[in-house]
Design a protein around this motif. Structure first.
Motif, PDB file in Angstrom:
ATOM      1  N   VAL A  26       0.872  -1.167   0.000  1.00  0.00           N
ATOM      2  CA  VAL A  26       0.000   0.000   0.000  1.00  0.00           C
ATOM      3  C   VAL A  26       0.909   1.217   0.000  1.00  0.00           C
ATOM      4  O   VAL A  26       1.686   1.427   0.919  1.00  0.00           O
ATOM      5  CB  VAL A  26      -0.934   0.001   1.236  1.00  0.00           C
ATOM      6  CG1 VAL A  26      -1.711   1.306   1.314  1.00  0.00           C
ATOM      7  CG2 VAL A  26      -1.876  -1.189   1.183  1.00  0.00           C
ATOM      8  N   GLY A  27       0.814   2.000  -1.054  1.00  0.00           N
ATOM      9  CA  GLY A  27       1.655   3.184  -1.174  1.00  0.00           C
ATOM     10  C   GLY A  27       0.998   4.435  -0.645  1.00  0.00           C
ATOM     11  O   GLY A  27       1.625   5.487  -0.553  1.00  0.00           O
ATOM     12  N   ASN A  28      -0.288   4.319  -0.297  1.00  0.00           N
ATOM     13  CA  ASN A  28      -1.011   5.449   0.273  1.00  0.00           C
ATOM     14  C   ASN A  28      -2.170   4.869   1.079  1.00  0.00           C
ATOM     15  O   ASN A  28      -3.147   4.404   0.513  1.00  0.00           O
ATOM     16  CB  ASN A  28      -1.519   6.378  -0.823  1.00  0.00           C
ATOM     17  CG  ASN A  28      -2.099   7.664  -0.278  1.00  0.00           C
ATOM     18  OD1 ASN A  28      -2.358   7.786   0.902  1.00  0.00           O
ATOM     19  ND2 ASN A  28      -2.303   8.618  -1.153  1.00  0.00           N
ATOM     20  N   ALA A  29      -2.056   4.905   2.393  1.00  0.00           N
ATOM     21  CA  ALA A  29      -3.085   4.335   3.261  1.00  0.00           C
ATOM     22  C   ALA A  29      -4.322   5.225   3.343  1.00  0.00           C
ATOM     23  O   ALA A  29      -5.359   4.798   3.839  1.00  0.00           O
ATOM     24  CB  ALA A  29      -2.523   4.101   4.658  1.00  0.00           C
ATOM     25  N   ALA A  30      -4.228   6.455   2.868  1.00  0.00           N
ATOM     26  CA  ALA A  30      -5.351   7.390   2.938  1.00  0.00           C
ATOM     27  C   ALA A  30      -5.523   8.062   1.582  1.00  0.00           C
ATOM     28  O   ALA A  30      -5.222   9.251   1.410  1.00  0.00           O
ATOM     29  CB  ALA A  30      -5.107   8.426   4.026  1.00  0.00           C
ATOM     30  N   VAL A  31      -5.984   7.301   0.595  1.00  0.00           N
ATOM     31  CA  VAL A  31      -6.160   7.834  -0.756  1.00  0.00           C
ATOM     32  C   VAL A  31      -7.169   8.976  -0.710  1.00  0.00           C
ATOM     33  O   VAL A  31      -8.283   8.813  -0.207  1.00  0.00           O
ATOM     34  CB  VAL A  31      -6.635   6.736  -1.730  1.00  0.00           C
ATOM     35  CG1 VAL A  31      -6.909   7.307  -3.108  1.00  0.00           C
ATOM     36  CG2 VAL A  31      -5.603   5.617  -1.803  1.00  0.00           C
ATOM     37  N   PRO A  32      -6.786  10.138  -1.232  1.00  0.00           N
ATOM     38  CA  PRO A  32      -7.708  11.273  -1.200  1.00  0.00           C
ATOM     39  C   PRO A  32      -8.789  11.155  -2.266  1.00  0.00           C
ATOM     40  O   PRO A  32      -8.649  10.411  -3.231  1.00  0.00           O
ATOM     41  CB  PRO A  32      -6.796  12.467  -1.506  1.00  0.00           C
ATOM     42  CG  PRO A  32      -5.725  11.886  -2.368  1.00  0.00           C
ATOM     43  CD  PRO A  32      -5.505  10.487  -1.839  1.00  0.00           C
ATOM     44  N   GLU A  33      -9.844  11.890  -2.063  1.00  0.00           N
ATOM     45  CA  GLU A  33     -10.860  12.016  -3.105  1.00  0.00           C
ATOM     46  C   GLU A  33     -10.260  12.840  -4.245  1.00  0.00           C
ATOM     47  O   GLU A  33      -9.324  13.621  -4.030  1.00  0.00           O
ATOM     48  CB  GLU A  33     -12.100  12.734  -2.551  1.00  0.00           C
ATOM     49  CG  GLU A  33     -12.914  11.887  -1.588  1.00  0.00           C
ATOM     50  CD  GLU A  33     -13.622  10.727  -2.276  1.00  0.00           C
ATOM     51  OE1 GLU A  33     -14.218  10.938  -3.353  1.00  0.00           O
ATOM     52  OE2 GLU A  33     -13.576   9.605  -1.734  1.00  0.00           O
TER      53      GLU A  33
END
Length: 187
Positions: A26-33
């Motif tokens: 996982v390269g971004n645990a908090a994918v933005p909108e």
């Protein structure tokens, strides 16, 4: 990996929403909108992949392009192409379709190479339309944070565009060390 293998690998992805094969980190645990609305007319056309998070279904692909055209039924035709194993490798293509997710301002698509299975495709950010009315770059992801693509309209973006893409990917919360830059033929 051939596009046929790519297509067979995408079935589990569409069913589970997770990575196929051995999933990457996982390269971004908090994918933005997505940051901005996307006008379909400005997104259509040919894109060159500048870089991506490596995915089993794209293993060894170079010279990657994606062509988007509007279909008569209002969906989008998607033709993904690559050279397997290097720029002198075997040319392969896969054709699919996409539909805009209602209520997403055009920034979220669902893409399918097998109906009825669709995967998420979020245009997280994009440039302002150029003189031709097209977005000059886009950054694409999906909710798991395991996939990321940077697309440009030219096969060899200049140093300023490359630096901007790296900075923007980092600002969006992605781990740049996981990015694999795509080799493209000389223009």
């Amino acid at each position: 990996m051939t596009i046929r293998k790519l297509l067979s690998a995408l079935i589990p992805l569409a069913l589970t929403g997770a990575c196929v094969g051995s999933p990457g980190p996982v390269g971004n645990a908090a994918v933005p909108e997505p940051a901005k609305p996307v006008a379909l007319d400005a997104y259509l056309g040919t894109w060159y992949e500048y870089g991506r998070y490596e995915a089993p279904f794209q293993d060894g692909c170079e010279g990657v392009t994606a062509d988007y055209t509007l279909r008569d039924d209002g969906k989008i035709s998607v033709v993904n192409s690559c050279y397997e194993g290097g720029l002198d490798g075997e040319f392969d293509q896969a054709t699919g379709r996409a539909r805009v997710v209602e209520g997403s301002d055009g920034a979220k698509l669902e893409v399918s190479f097998f109906g009825p299975f669709y995967g998420d495709y979020w245009v997280l950010d994009r440039g302002e339309p150029d003189d031709n009315g097209q977005y000059p770059w886009s950054i694409v992801g999906e909710p798991s944070g395991r996939y990321l693509w940077m697309l440009t309209r030219e096969p060899q973006p200049d140093a300023e565009r490359r630096a901007m893409l790296e900075a923007r990917v980092r600002e969006l919360g992605y781990d740049w060390s996981l990015v694999r830059l795509t080799r493209q033929p000389a223009s």
